[in-house]
Write a protein that holds these residues in place. Structure first.
Motif, PDB file in Angstrom:
ATOM      1  N   VAL A  24      -1.161   2.679  -2.654  1.00 13.97           N
ATOM      2  CA  VAL A  24      -2.507   2.140  -2.862  1.00 13.97           C
ATOM      3  C   VAL A  24      -3.434   3.249  -3.364  1.00 13.97           C
ATOM      4  CG1 VAL A  24      -4.481   1.044  -1.739  1.00 13.97           C
ATOM      5  CG2 VAL A  24      -2.147   0.446  -1.030  1.00 13.97           C
ATOM      6  N   PHE A  25      -4.152   2.932  -4.443  1.00 18.87           N
ATOM      7  CA  PHE A  25      -5.160   3.834  -4.985  1.00 18.87           C
ATOM      8  C   PHE A  25      -6.527   3.243  -4.695  1.00 18.87           C
ATOM      9  CE2 PHE A  25      -1.395   4.768  -7.392  1.00 18.87           C
ATOM     10  CZ  PHE A  25      -1.463   6.135  -7.641  1.00 18.87           C
ATOM     11  N   GLY A  26      -7.330   3.940  -3.919  1.00 20.94           N
ATOM     12  CA  GLY A  26      -8.698   3.515  -3.670  1.00 20.94           C
ATOM     13  C   GLY A  26      -9.557   3.816  -4.881  1.00 20.94           C
ATOM     14  N   PRO A  27     -10.815   3.402  -4.855  1.00 22.36           N
ATOM     15  CA  PRO A  27     -11.708   3.679  -5.973  1.00 22.36           C
ATOM     16  C   PRO A  27     -11.765   5.174  -6.275  1.00 22.36           C
ATOM     17  CG  PRO A  27     -12.732   2.149  -4.450  1.00 22.36           C
ATOM     18  CD  PRO A  27     -11.485   2.653  -3.787  1.00 22.36           C
ATOM     19  N   TYR A  30      -7.933   9.181 -10.961  1.00 21.49           N
ATOM     20  CA  TYR A  30      -6.667   9.851 -10.672  1.00 21.49           C
ATOM     21  C   TYR A  30      -6.085  10.319 -11.999  1.00 21.49           C
ATOM     22  CZ  TYR A  30      -7.352   7.365  -6.324  1.00 21.49           C
ATOM     23  OH  TYR A  30      -7.884   6.882  -5.152  1.00 21.49           O
ATOM     24  N   TYR A  44      -0.817  -0.382  -6.382  1.00 18.50           N
ATOM     25  CA  TYR A  44      -1.962  -1.267  -6.204  1.00 18.50           C
ATOM     26  C   TYR A  44      -3.224  -0.450  -6.457  1.00 18.50           C
ATOM     27  CZ  TYR A  44      -5.304  -4.522  -4.333  1.00 18.50           C
ATOM     28  OH  TYR A  44      -6.370  -5.381  -4.211  1.00 18.50           O
ATOM     29  N   LEU A  45      -4.002  -0.869  -7.424  1.00 16.76           N
ATOM     30  CA  LEU A  45      -5.255  -0.200  -7.746  1.00 16.76           C
ATOM     31  C   LEU A  45      -6.419  -1.077  -7.306  1.00 16.76           C
ATOM     32  CD1 LEU A  45      -3.108   1.063  -9.745  1.00 16.76           C
ATOM     33  CD2 LEU A  45      -5.077   1.644 -11.151  1.00 16.76           C
ATOM     34  N   HIS A  46      -7.223  -0.568  -6.369  1.00 13.24           N
ATOM     35  CA  HIS A  46      -8.439  -1.264  -5.949  1.00 13.24           C
ATOM     36  C   HIS A  46      -9.427  -1.274  -7.109  1.00 13.24           C
ATOM     37  CE1 HIS A  46      -8.101  -2.004  -1.617  1.00 13.24           C
ATOM     38  NE2 HIS A  46      -7.345  -0.912  -1.567  1.00 13.24           N
ATOM     39  N   ASP A  47     -10.415  -2.159  -7.032  1.00 15.86           N
ATOM     40  CA  ASP A  47     -11.503  -2.137  -8.013  1.00 15.86           C
ATOM     41  C   ASP A  47     -12.081  -0.727  -8.057  1.00 15.86           C
ATOM     42  OD1 ASP A  47     -11.248  -4.819  -8.578  1.00 15.86           O
ATOM     43  OD2 ASP A  47     -12.891  -5.444  -7.283  1.00 15.86           O
ATOM     44  N   ALA A  49     -10.537   1.922  -9.238  1.00 18.86           N
ATOM     45  CA  ALA A  49      -9.488   2.939  -9.328  1.00 18.86           C
ATOM     46  C   ALA A  49      -9.042   3.046 -10.786  1.00 18.86           C
ATOM     47  CB  ALA A  49      -8.303   2.581  -8.442  1.00 18.86           C
TER      48      ALA A  49
END
Length: 74
Positions: A24-27, A30, A44-47, A49
């Motif tokens: 999981v990638f938070g905002p 990267y 999974y990329l959060h909004d 990210a």
């Protein structure tokens, strides 16, 4: 800012070796080189990210016949 390629690929490898999972990638931003996706692992990329290529010219280009292949349903 330094690229996070090594850390991202290490996390993907660890998840794969553990039988799979989700990275999981938070905002945030990267910066990365080539990401080595593995079977059983989901990104999974959060909004907010963003995965940003550190050097787009360094990424291999797939031959045209591979780009246009139909993917199996997931």
């Amino acid at each position: 800012e330094e690229a996070q390629t090594g850390a991202i690929n290490a996390a993907l490898r660890a998840l794969s070796e553990a039988g799979g999972g989700t990275l999981v990638f938070g905002p945030g931003l990267y910066r990365t080189g080539t990401v080595e996706l593995r079977s059983g692992v989901t990104l999974y990329l959060h909004d907010g990210a963003v995965l940003q290529a550190v050097d787009p010219a360094g990424f291999p280009v797939e031959p045209e016949e591979r780009i246009n292949q139909a993917l199996p349903p997931s």
